[in-house]
Design an enzyme around this catalytic site. Structure first.
Site, PDB file in Angstrom:
ATOM      1  N   ASP A  93     -63.722  97.739 -68.045  1.00 13.14           N
ATOM      2  CA  ASP A  93     -64.245  96.377 -68.191  1.00 13.14           C
ATOM      3  C   ASP A  93     -64.373  96.016 -69.673  1.00 13.14           C
ATOM      4  O   ASP A  93     -64.202  96.877 -70.541  1.00 13.14           O
ATOM      5  CB  ASP A  93     -65.598  96.302 -67.454  1.00 13.14           C
ATOM      6  CG  ASP A  93     -65.866  94.922 -66.895  1.00 13.14           C
ATOM      7  OD1 ASP A  93     -65.258  93.947 -67.381  1.00 13.14           O
ATOM      8  OD2 ASP A  93     -66.689  94.809 -65.977  1.00 13.14           O
TER       9      ASP A  93
ATOM     10  N   ASP B 241     -64.376  86.781 -61.656  1.00 13.11           N
ATOM     11  CA  ASP B 241     -64.734  87.723 -60.577  1.00 13.11           C
ATOM     12  C   ASP B 241     -64.659  86.996 -59.243  1.00 13.11           C
ATOM     13  O   ASP B 241     -65.186  85.893 -59.095  1.00 13.11           O
ATOM     14  CB  ASP B 241     -66.185  88.196 -60.735  1.00 13.11           C
ATOM     15  CG  ASP B 241     -66.355  89.179 -61.877  1.00 13.11           C
ATOM     16  OD1 ASP B 241     -65.375  89.448 -62.591  1.00 13.11           O
ATOM     17  OD2 ASP B 241     -67.481  89.663 -62.036  1.00 13.11           O
TER      18      ASP B 241
HETATM   19  C1  GLA Z   1     -67.567  92.482 -64.340  1.00 11.68           C
HETATM   20  C2  GLA Z   1     -66.264  92.738 -63.601  1.00 11.68           C
HETATM   21  C3  GLA Z   1     -66.553  92.976 -62.125  1.00 11.68           C
HETATM   22  C4  GLA Z   1     -67.499  94.151 -61.969  1.00 11.68           C
HETATM   23  C5  GLA Z   1     -68.764  93.890 -62.766  1.00 11.68           C
HETATM   24  C6  GLA Z   1     -69.676  95.092 -62.801  1.00 11.68           C
HETATM   25  O1  GLA Z   1     -68.158  91.281 -63.964  1.00 11.68           O
HETATM   26  O2  GLA Z   1     -65.381  91.668 -63.760  1.00 11.68           O
HETATM   27  O3  GLA Z   1     -65.351  93.225 -61.413  1.00 11.68           O
HETATM   28  O4  GLA Z   1     -66.863  95.321 -62.391  1.00 11.68           O
HETATM   29  O5  GLA Z   1     -68.478  93.554 -64.121  1.00 11.68           O
HETATM   30  O6  GLA Z   1     -70.835  94.880 -63.537  1.00 11.68           O
END
Ligand code: GLA
Length: 425
Positions: free
Chosen positions: A178, A238
């Protein structure tokens, strides 16, 4: 969550306009001319990876006292793995069991090593990967290129080499990396550095990046960098458990800002995020849309639902062999938005069998009756004079043989999809 830099602040994203999508069809076709073939040469992701990823469904639930079956723990991943094997998912290619955020202890050990939360992962990660491997599965883990993960757990900045070595030692097969708590400059520096560090370990680890989703300039050059260093890269918000979220992804992939569809291919794929099929919000038709379009996108297929309690209808969608075969087609080409006929979006994905295509008819309209469109194959630029054999992929039904000028009628349900495979005679 606590992103240090804003995501997706381009005007095109904020004002994504459904009406403009048709104008971009020509551009989408031109991309094919510039397909990039060189990428990260670690042998991973020759076709899009398939498996389970916990984030959308199980989030950062660390309350194992009150919720022992659903908290982020070795128990959860083992029980999901067991169902992946017993219910036939792994036989179809769903082999990655991917841990997301919140697995680690809140701090590193005295030598600076990452360590799993001792209460939730008492047997340790090597033990968990050994379990997965004994079941024919693979174990994925989550990290962050910045100083902390999005959930506030230790990040890998300043520890890239050490963490890559740790993941290799634990027998990890995939790293989702990430980009929270970083800067644009650091993303550009450390995503490639982690790619190198993973390669130095000597263990082949699929590298799943979020670099493109944190970079505000979605240029083709940026995507080429992602392809050079990563096996897959997220490039949009997301996903949430909502139809709106799924539909927004599809429109974003239609706009194709930075011509990212042309960069995808064996070894490197765009990642529109997890499948929410089997969760709480989608209708049956909407679930088919997500699965069909993710297959068209040559997207990673990561189920984020509770496989232990999956509805039979949702399971049947996720286990549809014809749709999976489109996703896994060895050519690895991502579909392009082709045209709009009435309110139906037509998407095409060239397949490895010469001259053959998957064609999706996506009806984004809400409610009312199914939309009926009539077209000829020459209208979607097919050229084989002998005609084509057409199959309905979801229902596995031969529709028949069609010459270029024959009329083909398609009825697509509201917020529904029809997926065809078109093979030259
Ligand atoms: C980000 C990523 C998600 C997930 C969260 C975890 O938002 O894009 O897919 O991994 O972090 O905290």
């Amino acid at each position: 969550m606590n992103d240090a830099i804003p995501r997706y602040k381009t005007d095109a994203t904020e004002n994504s306009n459904v009406g403009t999508i048709g104008d971009l069809a020509t551009q989408a076709n031109l991309v094919l001319v510039f397909r990039v073939t060189n990428g990260l040469d670690n042998g991973q992701a020759q076709t899009p990876p398939m498996g389970f990823l916990s984030w959308e469904r199980f989030r950062c639930n660390v309350d194992c006292q009150r919720d022992p079956d659903n908290c982020i723990s070795e128990k959860l991943y083992r029980s999901i793995a067991d169902v992946m094997v017993s219910d036939g998912y792994s036989d179809l290619g769903y082999v990655y069991v991917n841990i997301d955020d919140c697995w680690s202890a809140k701090s590193r050990d005295q030598q600076g090593n990452l360590q799993p939360d001792p209460d939730r992962f008492p047997s340790g990660m090597l033990n968990l990967s050994t379990y997965m491997h004994s079941r024919g599965l693979k174990l994925g883990i989550y990290g962050d290129v910045g100083t902390k993960t999005c959930g506030g757990y230790p990040g890998s900045q300043n520890f890239l080499q050490q963490d890559a070595q740790t993941f290799a030692k634990w027998g990890i097969d995939l790293l989702k990396f990430d980009g929270c708590h970083s800067s644009r400059q650091n993303l550009a520096k450390y995503y490639p550095e982690m790619s190198r560090q993973l390669n130095f370990t000597g263990r082949s680890i699929l590298y799943s990046c979020e670099w493109a989703s944190y970079d505000i300039l979605n240029t083709q050059r940026m995507y080429e960098s992602n392809k050079k260093y990563c096996n897959t890269w997220r490039n949009f918000f997301d996903i949430q458990d909502s139809w709106r979220s799924v539909r927004d992804v599809i429109f974003y992939y239609g706009i194709d800002l930075g011509n990212f569809s042309g960069v995808a291919g064996p070894g490197g794929f765009n990642d529109p995020d997890q499948l929410i099929i089997g969760d709480f919000s989608l209708s049956y038709d909407q679930e088919k849309v997500q699965f069909g379009m993710w297959a068209m996108f040559a997207a990673p297929l990561y189920i984020s639902a509770d496989l232990r309690t999956m509805r039979p209808q949702a399971k049947a969608i996720l286990q549809n062999k014809g749709v999976i075969a489109i996703n896994q087609d060895p050519r690895g080409q991502q579909a392009s938005f082709h045209t709009k006929i009435a309110n139906i979006q037509v998407w095409t994905k060239p397949l490895s069998l010469p001259g053959s295509y998957a064609v999706a008819f996506f009806n984004p309209e809400f409610g009312g009756t199914p939309s009926l469109v009539t077209l000829t194959l020459s209208q979607i630029e097919l050229t084989n004079q002998n005609g084509y054999n057409i199959t309905d992929v979801f229902d596995d039904i031969q529709i028949g043989t069609y010459k270029l000028a024959d009329k083909l009628s398609i009825s697509a349900n509201p917020e529904g999809i029809v997926l065809l495979k078109i093979v030259p005679l």
